[in-house]
Design an enzyme around this catalytic site. Structure first.
Site, PDB file in Angstrom:
ATOM      1  N   GLY A  13       0.786  -1.236   0.000  1.00  0.00           N
ATOM      2  CA  GLY A  13       0.000   0.000   0.000  1.00  0.00           C
ATOM      3  C   GLY A  13       0.813   1.278   0.000  1.00  0.00           C
ATOM      4  O   GLY A  13       0.297   2.347   0.349  1.00  0.00           O
ATOM      5  N   ASN A  15       1.804   3.035  -2.533  1.00  0.00           N
ATOM      6  CA  ASN A  15       1.215   4.019  -3.455  1.00  0.00           C
ATOM      7  C   ASN A  15      -0.020   4.669  -2.845  1.00  0.00           C
ATOM      8  O   ASN A  15      -0.218   5.878  -2.987  1.00  0.00           O
ATOM      9  CB  ASN A  15       0.861   3.361  -4.800  1.00  0.00           C
ATOM     10  CG  ASN A  15       2.037   3.350  -5.746  1.00  0.00           C
ATOM     11  OD1 ASN A  15       2.411   4.384  -6.284  1.00  0.00           O
ATOM     12  ND2 ASN A  15       2.644   2.189  -5.917  1.00  0.00           N
ATOM     13  N   MET A  92      -3.419  -6.840  -7.745  1.00  0.00           N
ATOM     14  CA  MET A  92      -2.867  -7.941  -8.536  1.00  0.00           C
ATOM     15  C   MET A  92      -3.958  -8.933  -8.952  1.00  0.00           C
ATOM     16  O   MET A  92      -3.803 -10.149  -8.836  1.00  0.00           O
ATOM     17  CB  MET A  92      -1.748  -8.638  -7.751  1.00  0.00           C
ATOM     18  CG  MET A  92      -0.623  -7.699  -7.322  1.00  0.00           C
ATOM     19  SD  MET A  92       0.070  -6.686  -8.650  1.00  0.00           S
ATOM     20  CE  MET A  92       1.317  -7.807  -9.266  1.00  0.00           C
ATOM     21  N   ILE A  94      -6.765  -9.623 -12.276  1.00  0.00           N
ATOM     22  CA  ILE A  94      -7.275  -9.236 -13.594  1.00  0.00           C
ATOM     23  C   ILE A  94      -8.736  -8.822 -13.421  1.00  0.00           C
ATOM     24  O   ILE A  94      -9.508  -9.524 -12.769  1.00  0.00           O
ATOM     25  CB  ILE A  94      -7.214 -10.439 -14.576  1.00  0.00           C
ATOM     26  CG1 ILE A  94      -5.814 -11.053 -14.588  1.00  0.00           C
ATOM     27  CG2 ILE A  94      -7.726 -10.044 -15.951  1.00  0.00           C
ATOM     28  CD1 ILE A  94      -4.848 -10.474 -15.537  1.00  0.00           C
ATOM     29  N   LEU A  95      -9.100  -7.685 -13.994  1.00  0.00           N
ATOM     30  CA  LEU A  95     -10.490  -7.217 -13.878  1.00  0.00           C
ATOM     31  C   LEU A  95     -11.349  -7.864 -14.953  1.00  0.00           C
ATOM     32  O   LEU A  95     -10.911  -8.046 -16.098  1.00  0.00           O
ATOM     33  CB  LEU A  95     -10.536  -5.696 -14.038  1.00  0.00           C
ATOM     34  CG  LEU A  95      -9.829  -4.892 -12.948  1.00  0.00           C
ATOM     35  CD1 LEU A  95      -9.776  -3.423 -13.358  1.00  0.00           C
ATOM     36  CD2 LEU A  95     -10.522  -5.045 -11.607  1.00  0.00           C
ATOM     37  N   ASN A 109      -4.303   2.577 -13.766  1.00  0.00           N
ATOM     38  CA  ASN A 109      -3.389   1.615 -13.149  1.00  0.00           C
ATOM     39  C   ASN A 109      -1.979   2.184 -13.176  1.00  0.00           C
ATOM     40  O   ASN A 109      -1.631   2.973 -14.060  1.00  0.00           O
ATOM     41  CB  ASN A 109      -3.421   0.301 -13.937  1.00  0.00           C
ATOM     42  CG  ASN A 109      -2.526  -0.766 -13.336  1.00  0.00           C
ATOM     43  OD1 ASN A 109      -2.484  -0.944 -12.113  1.00  0.00           O
ATOM     44  ND2 ASN A 109      -1.787  -1.478 -14.174  1.00  0.00           N
ATOM     45  N   HIS A 111       2.004   0.772 -13.257  1.00  0.00           N
ATOM     46  CA  HIS A 111       2.734  -0.462 -13.575  1.00  0.00           C
ATOM     47  C   HIS A 111       4.238  -0.167 -13.503  1.00  0.00           C
ATOM     48  O   HIS A 111       4.688   0.854 -14.030  1.00  0.00           O
ATOM     49  CB  HIS A 111       2.342  -0.929 -14.979  1.00  0.00           C
ATOM     50  CG  HIS A 111       2.935  -2.246 -15.337  1.00  0.00           C
ATOM     51  ND1 HIS A 111       2.450  -3.448 -14.851  1.00  0.00           N
ATOM     52  CD2 HIS A 111       3.997  -2.567 -16.119  1.00  0.00           C
ATOM     53  CE1 HIS A 111       3.175  -4.442 -15.329  1.00  0.00           C
ATOM     54  NE2 HIS A 111       4.123  -3.934 -16.099  1.00  0.00           N
TER      55      HIS A 111
HETATM   56  C1  GAR Z   1       3.798  -1.059  -7.434  1.00  0.00           C
HETATM   57  O1  GAR Z   1       5.164  -1.013  -7.779  1.00  0.00           O
HETATM   58  C2  GAR Z   1       2.948  -1.155  -8.679  1.00  0.00           C
HETATM   59  O2  GAR Z   1       3.509  -0.507  -9.770  1.00  0.00           O
HETATM   60  C3  GAR Z   1       2.904  -2.646  -8.884  1.00  0.00           C
HETATM   61  O3  GAR Z   1       2.769  -3.187  -7.595  1.00  0.00           O
HETATM   62  C4  GAR Z   1       3.455  -2.336  -6.675  1.00  0.00           C
HETATM   63  C5  GAR Z   1       2.531  -2.083  -5.502  1.00  0.00           C
HETATM   64  O4  GAR Z   1       3.208  -1.456  -4.470  1.00  0.00           O
HETATM   65  N1  GAR Z   1       1.825  -3.031  -9.724  1.00  0.00           N
HETATM   66  C6  GAR Z   1       1.897  -4.030 -10.594  1.00  0.00           C
HETATM   67  O5  GAR Z   1       2.866  -4.738 -10.730  1.00  0.00           O
HETATM   68  C7  GAR Z   1       0.639  -4.224 -11.436  1.00  0.00           C
HETATM   69  N2  GAR Z   1       0.891  -5.100 -12.508  1.00  0.00           N
HETATM   70  P1  GAR Z   1       2.422  -0.836  -3.231  1.00  0.00           P
HETATM   71  O6  GAR Z   1       1.477  -1.911  -2.692  1.00  0.00           O
HETATM   72  O7  GAR Z   1       3.492  -0.515  -2.243  1.00  0.00           O
HETATM   73  O8  GAR Z   1       1.687   0.371  -3.709  1.00  0.00           O
END
Ligand code: GAR
Length: 191
Positions: A13, A15, A92, A94-95, A109, A111
């Site tokens: 979490g 982000n 993580m 797929i929608l 999203n 990535h």
């Molecule tokens: C982030 O780096 C995001 O870009 C990635 O998961 C991490 C989540 O971090 N997302 C993906 O790989 C989607 N395909 P967080 O839980 O610390 O925000």
């Protein structure tokens, strides 16, 4: 102006935390109204509760028969709270197509690669294995093709010879924390 957003997360979490901090500083005009996690131990749940997000839910996929039913439960929560933008932050799953069609052009999203390179679940590992010298992160609109919708923002970082998964991901995440709140702010202001 309806500035309410729903954040969907599966992991630590960070982000979500960066978005909440940008909102608190006045750098992002969103109101994080809903946080939904599909994992009971997701750090995002604690971060959301601590920040006083009004609607924080762990929705267990095991309680639903199939992806459509689970996504319908999520979309009901989001619609009941009148959120205008859905922000995937380390979500993580797929929608389903029906979920995406319920909120067309209103799901974004982040990535951890420079799309269209390295779509999928381990973009950081794939970039390291490929041996690229530059990587980064991408914010894009979610469409039914995985990690392939229109790009809204990107930021790049160097890949260093001594990098491992953790060090490269950490460098990319510093950029994620900058661009994601900015994109959200602009989308709400432009709507
Ligand atoms: C982030 O780096 C995001 O870009 C990635 O998961 C991490 C989540 O971090 N997302 C993906 O790989 C989607 N395909 P967080 O839980 O610390 O925000």
């Amino acid at each position: 102006m309806n500035n309410k957003i729903a954040v969907l997360a599966s992991g630590k979490g960070s982000n979500l935390k960066a978005i909440l901090e940008a909102v608190a500083r006045g750098d992002c005009c969103a109101k994080v109204e809903v946080v939904i996690c599909n994992k009971a131990d997701a750090g995002a749940l604690q971060i959301a509760k601590k920040a006083g997000v009004p609607h924080v839910y762990f929705i267990n996929p095991k309680d639903y028969v199939g992806r459509e039913a689970f996504d319908a439960a999520c979309s009901q929560v989001i619609q009941d709270a009148d959120c205008k933008l859905i922000v995937l932050a380390g979500y993580m799953r797929i929608l389903s197509e029906s979920f995406i069609q319920t909120f067309p052009q209103h799901i974004i999203n982040i990535h951890p690669s420079l799309l269209p390179s390295f779509i999928g679940a381990d973009a950081v590992g794939d970039a390291l294995r490929y041996g690229v010298k530059v990587s980064g992160c991408t914010v894009h609109i979610v469409t039914k093709e995985l990690d392939s919708g229109p790009i809204l923002a990107q930021s790049c970082v160097p890949v260093l010879i001594e990098d491992d998964h953790a060090s490269l991901h950490a460098r990319i995440q510093e950029k994620e924390y900058e661009i994601y709140p900015d994109v959200i702010d602009k989308l709400i202001k432009d709507s």
